[in-house]
Design a protein around this motif. Structure first.
Motif, PDB file in Angstrom:
ATOM      1  N   GLU A  21      19.283  74.586  39.163  1.00  0.00           N
ATOM      2  CA  GLU A  21      17.831  74.538  39.054  1.00  0.00           C
ATOM      3  C   GLU A  21      17.185  74.054  40.345  1.00  0.00           C
ATOM      4  O   GLU A  21      16.126  74.545  40.745  1.00  0.00           O
ATOM      5  CB  GLU A  21      17.441  73.620  37.902  1.00  0.00           C
ATOM      6  CG  GLU A  21      15.956  73.407  37.765  1.00  0.00           C
ATOM      7  CD  GLU A  21      15.641  72.438  36.656  1.00  0.00           C
ATOM      8  OE1 GLU A  21      14.686  71.668  36.826  1.00  0.00           O
ATOM      9  OE2 GLU A  21      16.322  72.456  35.631  1.00  0.00           O
ATOM     10  N   GLY A  22      17.794  73.056  40.978  1.00  0.00           N
ATOM     11  CA  GLY A  22      17.193  72.468  42.165  1.00  0.00           C
ATOM     12  C   GLY A  22      18.228  71.875  43.090  1.00  0.00           C
ATOM     13  O   GLY A  22      19.438  71.977  42.879  1.00  0.00           O
ATOM     14  N   THR A  48      20.980  77.320  44.866  1.00  0.00           N
ATOM     15  CA  THR A  48      19.720  76.859  44.289  1.00  0.00           C
ATOM     16  C   THR A  48      18.823  78.048  44.025  1.00  0.00           C
ATOM     17  O   THR A  48      18.584  78.872  44.904  1.00  0.00           O
ATOM     18  CB  THR A  48      19.014  75.884  45.249  1.00  0.00           C
ATOM     19  OG1 THR A  48      19.907  74.829  45.579  1.00  0.00           O
ATOM     20  CG2 THR A  48      17.777  75.299  44.602  1.00  0.00           C
ATOM     21  N   ILE A  49      18.333  78.138  42.837  1.00  0.00           N
ATOM     22  CA  ILE A  49      17.514  79.286  42.455  1.00  0.00           C
ATOM     23  C   ILE A  49      16.136  79.189  43.091  1.00  0.00           C
ATOM     24  O   ILE A  49      15.575  78.096  43.235  1.00  0.00           O
ATOM     25  CB  ILE A  49      17.403  79.391  40.918  1.00  0.00           C
ATOM     26  CG1 ILE A  49      16.922  80.771  40.523  1.00  0.00           C
ATOM     27  CG2 ILE A  49      16.494  78.308  40.351  1.00  0.00           C
ATOM     28  CD1 ILE A  49      17.150  81.086  39.061  1.00  0.00           C
ATOM     29  N   PRO A  53       8.544  82.823  45.452  1.00  0.00           N
ATOM     30  CA  PRO A  53       8.954  83.522  46.676  1.00  0.00           C
ATOM     31  C   PRO A  53       9.164  82.607  47.866  1.00  0.00           C
ATOM     32  O   PRO A  53       9.857  82.978  48.815  1.00  0.00           O
ATOM     33  CB  PRO A  53       7.783  84.499  46.919  1.00  0.00           C
ATOM     34  CG  PRO A  53       7.187  84.711  45.570  1.00  0.00           C
ATOM     35  CD  PRO A  53       7.323  83.390  44.853  1.00  0.00           C
ATOM     36  N   THR A  54       8.588  81.398  47.851  1.00  0.00           N
ATOM     37  CA  THR A  54       8.658  80.543  49.039  1.00  0.00           C
ATOM     38  C   THR A  54       9.301  79.186  48.790  1.00  0.00           C
ATOM     39  O   THR A  54       9.384  78.370  49.702  1.00  0.00           O
ATOM     40  CB  THR A  54       7.245  80.309  49.598  1.00  0.00           C
ATOM     41  OG1 THR A  54       6.422  79.715  48.587  1.00  0.00           O
ATOM     42  CG2 THR A  54       6.623  81.623  50.058  1.00  0.00           C
ATOM     43  N   SER A  55       9.774  78.903  47.575  1.00  0.00           N
ATOM     44  CA  SER A  55      10.304  77.565  47.306  1.00  0.00           C
ATOM     45  C   SER A  55      11.502  77.634  46.385  1.00  0.00           C
ATOM     46  O   SER A  55      11.757  78.635  45.732  1.00  0.00           O
ATOM     47  CB  SER A  55       9.219  76.667  46.685  1.00  0.00           C
ATOM     48  OG  SER A  55       8.861  77.151  45.408  1.00  0.00           O
ATOM     49  N   ARG A  56      12.240  76.494  46.357  1.00  0.00           N
ATOM     50  CA  ARG A  56      13.397  76.366  45.485  1.00  0.00           C
ATOM     51  C   ARG A  56      13.212  75.151  44.610  1.00  0.00           C
ATOM     52  O   ARG A  56      12.638  74.154  45.010  1.00  0.00           O
ATOM     53  CB  ARG A  56      14.679  76.217  46.309  1.00  0.00           C
ATOM     54  CG  ARG A  56      14.986  77.398  47.200  1.00  0.00           C
ATOM     55  CD  ARG A  56      16.323  77.231  47.890  1.00  0.00           C
ATOM     56  NE  ARG A  56      16.348  76.026  48.717  1.00  0.00           N
ATOM     57  CZ  ARG A  56      17.467  75.531  49.258  1.00  0.00           C
ATOM     58  NH1 ARG A  56      18.622  76.105  49.022  1.00  0.00           N
ATOM     59  NH2 ARG A  56      17.418  74.455  50.018  1.00  0.00           N
ATOM     60  N   THR A  68      18.211  86.745  39.519  1.00  0.00           N
ATOM     61  CA  THR A  68      19.144  85.982  40.344  1.00  0.00           C
ATOM     62  C   THR A  68      20.561  86.063  39.795  1.00  0.00           C
ATOM     63  O   THR A  68      21.521  86.301  40.541  1.00  0.00           O
ATOM     64  CB  THR A  68      18.702  84.509  40.423  1.00  0.00           C
ATOM     65  OG1 THR A  68      17.409  84.433  41.019  1.00  0.00           O
ATOM     66  CG2 THR A  68      19.697  83.690  41.235  1.00  0.00           C
ATOM     67  N   LEU A  69      20.706  85.896  38.495  1.00  0.00           N
ATOM     68  CA  LEU A  69      22.033  85.924  37.882  1.00  0.00           C
ATOM     69  C   LEU A  69      22.627  87.330  37.932  1.00  0.00           C
ATOM     70  O   LEU A  69      23.822  87.498  38.182  1.00  0.00           O
ATOM     71  CB  LEU A  69      21.947  85.418  36.447  1.00  0.00           C
ATOM     72  CG  LEU A  69      21.602  83.924  36.307  1.00  0.00           C
ATOM     73  CD1 LEU A  69      21.311  83.584  34.857  1.00  0.00           C
ATOM     74  CD2 LEU A  69      22.738  83.054  36.843  1.00  0.00           C
TER      75      LEU A  69
END
Length: 235
Positions: A21-22, A48-49, A53-56, A68-69
């Motif tokens: 998640e983080g 980390t997912i 579009p600009t953050s995790r 993602t998976l």
């Protein structure tokens, strides 16, 4: 569609990608979980997912999680993929999230995991055994209540709060039952600590100090996930 590797390329080790998640969970996998699994020839790679579009990190959206998976599962056909998501951070885009409100946290997490497994396997068109979803009740910080004394040893000033946090731990059967409301979630309970608890800074350090043996002893849902991982056989 996935393709099998030639037999002559087969290896005896297990490769596991953990979609986190983080960054706290990512660090926990790298510094705490991976060193324990490596002697069993289970080699983990955390990712980390991207929650935007600009953050995790942060809140999760089912469509982005599924993409993602799917992409991760399709990279190779001989890896396993699992997740390390907080139940507290999920939302109504995940099947079962709303319907299971009020259920015991481990039952709720297990139901959401089952739906997520069905959704992702169908979307990725992969072998079902390759995907092992894990949703942690209620959040990562629950694991740190496995040993309040060692948690409070991370910062010298935290010792004065050990009794208060021990009462929180003693009020439930196991740390994964600590309430998930915005006022009483495990991370909210740690707001009494000064200097302030910082998830990315203190979380993995506290988990390493507590140790996986203690966490597995105290947290049944986490233990079941770990046992599934340690039982994996090469594809």
């Amino acid at each position: 569609m996935e393709t099998e590797r030639p037999r002559w390329e087969a290896c005896i080790m297990v490769e596991l990608i953990i979609v986190c998640e983080g960054q706290t969970e990512e660090t926990f996998v790298t510094e705490v979980l991976a060193p324990v699994l490596a002697p069993a020839e289970i080699y983990t790679t955390p990712r980390t997912i991207h929650t935007s579009p600009t953050s995790r990190g942060g809140g999760l959206n089912l469509d982005r999680v599924k993409r993602t998976l799917r992409n991760t599962l399709r990279e190779r056909a001989d890896t396993f993929v699992t997740t390390f998501f907080d139940l507290y951070a999920l939302g109504p885009t995940f099947r079962g999230f709303a319907d299971t409100r009020g259920q015991p946290p481990t039952e709720r997490a297990r139901t959401i995991e089952q739906w997520l497994h069905e959704d992702v396997v169908a979307y990725a068109e992969c072998r079902p055994e390759r995907f092992l979803p894990h949703v942690q009740p209620h959040e990562f910080e629950a694991l740190l209540f496995s040993d309040v004394e060692r948690l409070c040893a991370v910062e010298p000033e935290w010792a004065v709060h050990a009794q208060a946090l021990a009462r929180v731990r003693g009020s439930v059967d196991d740390p994964e039952w600590i309430n998930d409301s915005p006022q009483t979630a495990p991370s909210k309970r740690l707001e009494v600590l000064a200097p302030s608890y910082r998830k990315r800074r203190h979380g993995p350090v506290a988990a390493a100090k507590i140790g996986l043996d203690k966490i597995r002893e105290q947290c049944p849902h986490f233990r079941q996930w770990y046992e599934r991982i340690i039982g994996l056989q090469p594809i």
